[in-house]
Design a protein around this motif. Structure first.
Motif: not given
Length: 279
Positions: A72-80
């Motif tokens: 799968q694609a690698t993802t980063l999720t930022f809450a701020d």
């Protein structure tokens, strides 16, 4: 007829059993959530293994876009909001790609969340690009590993390690303005019980702001909870920073007394260490 039915049932059972077969994925997935600043960062990626192969320059070609993992694609999720490569990145979910090379890597944060091959990548969706120098590491990393390291209130590093190579992506965030705004708003409330005296005093002391104001708030926190040995210990720390040695000693001894009553040996030890510096 019975024999035909029996054979049919056996075949159906065998097919059903085969369809339910579950085996380990060649490249396992991992999701990491790390608290950072006033929010968090979540990383999701797959972890291929070396398995006797040559990694960089072969399995992962130089000069081509890599999904920075497998499957799968690698993802980063930022809450701020964070800052990467000098650019402010709004809260949200982004794809993480890299272009490895011998002497330099290009790390890409993209709006695309589905890039699993170089052909799917579109440069116009880039959010930011950062150049990073690969570092050689002594111990060989068999399974591709990403982790957050050197976590501080306003800075953090994402390490990408595989084989004997490590690449670091620095990430920063701004919190002072947000924290100060919270303190100002909460201190204006009519009910004193809603005033964050201890938390505000700690923030002022740890960030080198007005220590006299911090002491005022520590005193109010101690008045609200006279048995709070942890508050009185931090008041002693603040007094020591202000150069009020005798008052710091008295506060530390009071904290020891209360900590012993509460059977908290950790704070007894902390106060004793503080007292040793005040002799």
């Amino acid at each position: 007829m019975r024999k035909t039915i029996l054979i049919g049932c056996m075949l159906a059972f065998a097919f059903t059993t085969q369809a339910q077969l579950k085996t380990p994925a060649p490249s396992t997935t991992q999701t990491i959530k790390q608290d950072f600043g006033l929010g968090s960062i979540e990383l999701a990626y797959s972890r291929p293994g070396i398995k006797g192969r040559k990694v960089f320059g072969d399995l992962v070609p130089f000069g081509k876009v890599w999904r920075t993992g497998a499957n799968q694609a690698t993802t980063l999720t930022f809450a701020d909001e964070v800052t990467i490569g000098g650019k402010k990145i709004p809260a949200g979910k982004y794809g993480l790609l890299t272009i490895p090379d011998k002497s330099s890597w290009t790390i890409i944060l993209t709006k695309q969340l589905d890039v699993t091959s170089p052909a799917a990548y579109k440069q116009e969706n880039d959010v930011v690009r950062v150049q990073a120098k690969p570092e050689s590491i002594k111990n060989k990393v068999e399974t591709f590993t990403m982790q957050f390291a050197n976590v501080k209130p306003t800075s953090i590093e994402l390490h990408m390690m595989w084989d004997q190579t490590n690449v670091v992506l620095p990430i920063t965030t701004e919190i002072d303005g947000k924290v100060m705004a919270q303190i100002d708003e909460l201190m204006k409330k009519e009910d004193p019980k809603s005033h964050p005296y201890f938390g505000a005093a700690m923030y002022y002391m740890e960030t080198g702001k007005d220590l006299n104001k911090a002491l005022e708030w520590f005193n109010k926190a101690a008045e609200a909870n006279p048995k709070a040995f942890w508050v009185i210990h931090q008041r002693a720390n603040c007094l020591a920073k202000l150069g009020k040695k005798q008052e710091a000693i008295e506060s530390a001894n009071k904290s020891i007394e209360l900590a012993k009553e509460a059977k908290n040996d950790d704070y007894v030890a902390l106060n004793q260490k503080l007292l040793a510096t005040l002799k």
